[in-house]
Design a protein around this motif. Sequence first.
Motif, short mmCIF file in Angstrom:
data_model
loop_
_atom_site.label_atom_id
_atom_site.label_comp_id
_atom_site.label_asym_id
_atom_site.label_seq_id
_atom_site.Cartn_x
_atom_site.Cartn_y
_atom_site.Cartn_z
N ASP A 34 0.97 -1.12 0.12
CA ASP A 34 0.04 0.29 -0.09
C ASP A 34 1.01 1.28 -0.14
OD1 ASP A 34 -2.30 -1.68 0.05
OD2 ASP A 34 -2.62 -1.51 2.33
N LYS A 35 2.01 1.32 0.51
CA LYS A 35 2.93 2.17 0.83
C LYS A 35 3.61 2.47 -0.48
CE LYS A 35 6.15 4.66 3.71
NZ LYS A 35 7.02 5.01 4.90
N THR A 36 4.34 1.39 -0.73
CA THR A 36 5.33 1.33 -1.87
C THR A 36 4.88 1.20 -3.37
OG1 THR A 36 5.78 -1.11 -1.78
CG2 THR A 36 7.03 0.52 -0.24
N GLY A 37 3.59 0.88 -3.46
CA GLY A 37 3.16 0.65 -4.68
C GLY A 37 3.36 -0.68 -5.53
N GLY A 38 2.63 -0.88 -6.65
CA GLY A 38 2.70 -2.24 -7.32
C GLY A 38 3.97 -2.42 -8.15
N TYR A 39 3.92 -3.44 -8.82
CA TYR A 39 5.10 -3.71 -9.76
C TYR A 39 5.22 -2.78 -10.85
CZ TYR A 39 5.37 -8.10 -7.30
OH TYR A 39 5.60 -9.01 -6.09
N ASN A 40 6.65 -2.47 -11.38
CA ASN A 40 6.91 -1.53 -12.23
C ASN A 40 6.60 -2.11 -13.72
OD1 ASN A 40 7.89 0.20 -14.38
ND2 ASN A 40 9.45 1.09 -12.60
N THR A 41 5.68 -1.97 -14.46
CA THR A 41 5.41 -2.66 -15.65
C THR A 41 6.09 -2.41 -16.93
OG1 THR A 41 3.69 -1.16 -16.20
CG2 THR A 41 3.21 -3.29 -15.01
N GLY A 42 7.25 -1.50 -16.51
CA GLY A 42 8.38 -1.03 -17.64
C GLY A 42 9.26 -1.93 -17.75
N PHE A 43 9.31 -2.82 -16.76
CA PHE A 43 10.45 -3.93 -16.84
C PHE A 43 9.86 -5.20 -17.38
CE2 PHE A 43 11.92 -1.15 -13.51
CZ PHE A 43 13.21 -1.25 -13.64
N ARG A 44 10.71 -5.98 -18.12
CA ARG A 44 10.36 -7.03 -18.75
C ARG A 44 10.44 -8.49 -17.99
NH1 ARG A 44 9.55 -9.49 -23.80
NH2 ARG A 44 10.06 -11.52 -24.32
N SER A 45 11.80 -8.30 -17.12
CA SER A 45 12.05 -9.46 -16.27
C SER A 45 12.35 -9.11 -14.97
CB SER A 45 13.00 -10.44 -16.80
OG SER A 45 14.31 -9.79 -16.96
N ALA A 46 12.63 -7.98 -14.53
CA ALA A 46 13.39 -7.59 -13.22
C ALA A 46 12.30 -6.71 -12.40
CB ALA A 46 14.75 -6.85 -13.36
N ALA A 47 10.97 -6.82 -12.85
CA ALA A 47 10.15 -6.17 -11.83
C ALA A 47 9.93 -6.52 -10.56
CB ALA A 47 8.65 -5.88 -12.43
N ASP A 48 9.94 -7.90 -10.38
CA ASP A 48 10.17 -8.60 -9.00
C ASP A 48 11.26 -8.02 -8.31
OD1 ASP A 48 11.81 -9.97 -10.87
OD2 ASP A 48 10.96 -11.98 -10.25
N TYR A 49 12.47 -8.02 -9.09
CA TYR A 49 13.63 -7.55 -8.15
C TYR A 49 13.56 -6.13 -7.80
CZ TYR A 49 18.57 -6.05 -7.70
OH TYR A 49 19.83 -5.65 -7.22
N GLU A 50 13.12 -5.28 -8.71
CA GLU A 50 13.07 -3.91 -8.55
C GLU A 50 12.08 -3.65 -7.35
OE1 GLU A 50 11.29 -0.02 -8.25
OE2 GLU A 50 10.04 -1.69 -9.26
N ILE A 51 11.00 -4.45 -7.24
CA ILE A 51 10.00 -4.11 -6.09
C ILE A 51 10.74 -4.45 -4.70
CG2 ILE A 51 8.56 -6.19 -6.08
CD1 ILE A 51 6.16 -4.51 -5.68
N MET A 52 11.23 -5.66 -4.74
CA MET A 52 11.99 -5.91 -3.60
C MET A 52 13.04 -4.97 -2.96
SD MET A 52 12.31 -10.01 -3.60
CE MET A 52 13.26 -10.25 -5.18
N LEU A 53 13.80 -4.51 -4.16
CA LEU A 53 14.68 -3.45 -3.93
C LEU A 53 14.10 -2.21 -3.20
CD1 LEU A 53 17.69 -2.55 -4.21
CD2 LEU A 53 17.07 -1.77 -6.55
N ARG A 54 13.04 -1.75 -3.98
CA ARG A 54 12.32 -0.58 -3.49
C ARG A 54 11.59 -0.74 -1.91
NH1 ARG A 54 6.70 0.07 -6.16
NH2 ARG A 54 8.06 -1.22 -7.82
N ILE A 55 11.25 -1.91 -1.75
CA ILE A 55 10.80 -2.30 -0.15
C ILE A 55 11.94 -2.25 0.73
CG2 ILE A 55 9.78 -4.17 1.26
CD1 ILE A 55 7.97 -4.79 -1.25
N LEU A 56 12.85 -2.95 0.42
CA LEU A 56 13.90 -3.27 1.35
C LEU A 56 15.08 -2.21 1.58
CD1 LEU A 56 14.46 -7.03 0.71
CD2 LEU A 56 13.27 -6.05 2.70
#
Length: 248
Positions: free
Chosen positions: A159-181
């Motif tokens: 809710d605070k950090t937002g969802g997955y960045n759909t501008g990424f093809r394969s690394a949106a999962d990595y990006e969101i964990m980086l954003r969170i942590l």
Amino acid sequence: MKISVITTSFNSAGTIRDTLDSVAMQTYPDIEHIIIDNQSTDDTLAIVAAYPHIAKVVSEKDNGIYYGMNKGLELATGDIVCFLNSDDWYAHKNVLQTVAEAFLKLGTDVVYGDLQYVDKIKTGKIKRTWRSGKFNPKKMFYGWMPPHPAFFALKKVYDKTGGYNTGFRSAADYEIMLRILILHQFSAGYVPDILVKMRAGGYSNATINNRVKANNEDARAWAVNGLKPHFLFRYLKPLRKIPQFIFR
């Protein structure tokens, strides 16, 4: 604490039974399983319909897995949210119970564990084991990351950090964990247990060219968050996988 498990699917009839069975067998009582399907044309939806534990099913055209994950986040009502892809499954029946207890015991915003890659056909054959280790945010600057399928976060984190960045093809999962942590510095706790099994393969590891593209996306994940990793990051991140093949 309710746990929302989000599964995205597209023509997953050959694998999704393993995913659904592993959720249905969980001993933890308060689970919301959400299926986000990208208009499958095979028997995926017929298979899904046979599982009464599923709380919500959405089947409509979207632009890929990260769009589906964001739809799941919007629908999730659990206190804890996690993602289990349609070719992955929980390693044992007490996974979600273990995770829920870890949240209560550790008092962290995120809980993660270990993951095991198995052969696509002979799923009893172990290819590599990803043992994450205890959390230290400094390690991410040197190429460390937790396995996304074994990553569980409180709903308030998304809710605070937002969802997955759909501008990424394969690394949106990595990006969101980086954003969170790293960017938002949410706390994380480690469960030293194999929580998820995954069929080996996938886009980012399919060819050397794809691996290079994925590595470039990993670097871009830092840039979009205004962060800068260690200058050897591009080399250290893939090198961290080597022990996973040796110590299985």
